[in-house]
Design a protein around this motif. Sequence first.
Motif, mmCIF file in Angstrom:
data_model
loop_
_atom_site.group_PDB
_atom_site.id
_atom_site.type_symbol
_atom_site.label_atom_id
_atom_site.label_comp_id
_atom_site.label_asym_id
_atom_site.label_seq_id
_atom_site.Cartn_x
_atom_site.Cartn_y
_atom_site.Cartn_z
ATOM 1 N N GLY A 9 101.315 -27.872 102.862
ATOM 2 C CA GLY A 9 102.066 -29.163 102.599
ATOM 3 C C GLY A 9 102.262 -29.977 103.946
ATOM 4 N N ALA A 10 101.788 -29.535 104.998
ATOM 5 C CA ALA A 10 101.974 -30.551 106.282
ATOM 6 C C ALA A 10 101.195 -31.806 106.283
ATOM 7 N N GLY A 11 99.975 -31.916 105.655
ATOM 8 C CA GLY A 11 99.238 -33.376 105.666
ATOM 9 C C GLY A 11 97.837 -33.000 106.062
ATOM 10 N N LYS A 12 97.451 -31.771 106.201
ATOM 11 C CA LYS A 12 96.020 -31.610 106.630
ATOM 12 C C LYS A 12 95.056 -31.983 105.668
ATOM 13 N N SER A 13 95.281 -31.603 104.348
ATOM 14 C CA SER A 13 94.382 -31.893 103.314
ATOM 15 C C SER A 13 94.404 -33.361 102.941
ATOM 16 N N THR A 14 95.385 -34.098 103.057
ATOM 17 C CA THR A 14 95.490 -35.423 102.914
ATOM 18 C C THR A 14 94.715 -36.402 104.022
ATOM 19 N N LEU A 15 94.820 -35.498 105.200
ATOM 20 C CA LEU A 15 93.932 -36.337 106.215
ATOM 21 C C LEU A 15 92.461 -36.159 106.057
ATOM 22 N N MET A 16 91.954 -34.885 105.686
ATOM 23 C CA MET A 16 90.764 -34.644 105.526
ATOM 24 C C MET A 16 90.206 -35.184 104.065
ATOM 25 N N ARG A 17 90.888 -35.453 103.177
ATOM 26 C CA ARG A 17 90.335 -36.405 102.267
ATOM 27 C C ARG A 17 90.229 -37.795 102.505
ATOM 28 N N ILE A 18 91.228 -38.589 103.323
ATOM 29 C CA ILE A 18 90.869 -39.718 103.914
ATOM 30 C C ILE A 18 89.691 -39.829 104.708
ATOM 31 N N ILE A 19 89.456 -38.873 105.802
ATOM 32 C CA ILE A 19 88.484 -39.125 106.737
ATOM 33 C C ILE A 19 87.065 -38.827 105.802
ATOM 34 N N SER A 20 87.213 -38.029 104.709
ATOM 35 C CA SER A 20 85.718 -37.985 103.932
ATOM 36 C C SER A 20 85.671 -38.923 102.752
ATOM 37 N N THR A 21 86.460 -40.068 103.049
ATOM 38 C CA THR A 21 86.422 -41.054 102.078
ATOM 39 C C THR A 21 86.793 -40.879 100.769
ATOM 40 N N LEU A 22 87.601 -40.076 100.341
ATOM 41 C CA LEU A 22 87.883 -39.506 99.162
ATOM 42 C C LEU A 22 89.449 -40.161 98.685
ATOM 43 N N GLN A 23 89.817 -40.557 99.773
ATOM 44 C CA GLN A 23 91.387 -41.312 99.393
ATOM 45 C C GLN A 23 91.511 -42.310 100.420
ATOM 46 N N GLU A 24 92.326 -43.317 100.119
ATOM 47 C CA GLU A 24 92.613 -44.450 101.140
ATOM 48 C C GLU A 24 93.915 -44.195 101.789
ATOM 49 N N ALA A 25 93.875 -44.789 103.185
ATOM 50 C CA ALA A 25 94.890 -44.826 103.865
ATOM 51 C C ALA A 25 95.790 -45.936 103.760
ATOM 52 N N ASP A 26 96.985 -46.005 104.306
ATOM 53 C CA ASP A 26 97.852 -47.110 103.862
ATOM 54 C C ASP A 26 97.683 -48.060 105.369
ATOM 55 N N THR A 27 97.745 -47.346 106.204
ATOM 56 C CA THR A 27 97.477 -48.204 107.723
ATOM 57 C C THR A 27 96.709 -47.346 108.644
ATOM 58 N N GLY A 28 96.119 -47.983 109.860
ATOM 59 C CA GLY A 28 95.453 -47.155 110.572
ATOM 60 C C GLY A 28 93.926 -47.368 110.432
ATOM 61 N N SER A 29 93.175 -46.682 111.479
ATOM 62 C CA SER A 29 91.839 -46.840 111.495
ATOM 63 C C SER A 29 90.998 -45.384 112.068
ATOM 64 N N ILE A 30 89.935 -45.168 111.609
ATOM 65 C CA ILE A 30 88.988 -44.014 111.792
ATOM 66 C C ILE A 30 87.665 -44.690 112.071
#
Length: 295
Positions: free
Chosen positions: A38-59
């Motif tokens: 629940g720390a946010g790790k999986s959310t970060l991995m999904r965003i990096i792997s293009t499976l989920q959108e971020a609200d702000t920021g860049s990669i």
Amino acid sequence: MKLIIDNLSKTYDNGVKALQNVSLEIPTGMFGLLGPNGAGKSTLMRIISTLQEADTGSITLGDIDVLKQKNELRQVLGYLPQQFGLYPKISAEVLLNHFAMLKGISNKGERKDLVKALLHKTNLYDVRKQNLKGFSGGMKQRFGIAQALLNNPKLLIVDEPTAGLDPLERNRFYNVLSELGEHTVVILSTHIVDDVKELCTNMAIINQGQVCLKGNPLQILEGLKDKVYKKTIEKSELDLYKQNYQVISEKLFLGKPTIHILSEVNPGNGFSLINAELEDMYFSQIFSNNNFKSN
């Protein structure tokens, strides 16, 4: 090549702030991302792997804008999620060949050679004819790595890969990942401290959607030098010690709790100074109000 994450944030519709201004620079090699469930790790991995959108920021990965050039990123990405399904009545060799076709490897001879090489790399060649329903948890994880490597990725993401594996399978998996990290950006997302201790030369700890510590594990441990003490106590004393000391971990030894505490000075009272382990640093960040920072 580097993966650069800059001020990435994600808030879900229910108001949960999964990521809050996360910034990381991840070079070629093994990078450990530690944090509790629940720390946010999986959310970060999904965003990096293009499976989920971020609200702000860049990669960015090299010259690829990950959030805008999703197809370009997918061509150089290998991804092993925490949960993935397999066809139980198909052999490892047949399914890996099928995945290779889906990834655009149309030449039959090239595909055959690649599948054979990956089955050898993941130590699955001898069971290549066996249906996947007969695979152990570790064998399934190694098959997952094999399919993630079909496109010779520049970025490999593995999310909680060793959860549930026995020690022998975990060591086999360590060996596969360690070899891959020599030429690839590999992100190992886990809540298991030993995974990072065994494999990673760089790491970050994430909690409640925020990066609370990052750096080289050995350098990070300098922040706890001469600050960790331990003592074996009675079970009935545990609550009292938690009230009076900064207890960061507890383990049973011969039926009695052995506690580790953080203290800037020698607390006396039967405590002994110990060399801090990465686990102590992890727990100090997750459960402590004090942050010991690394450069």
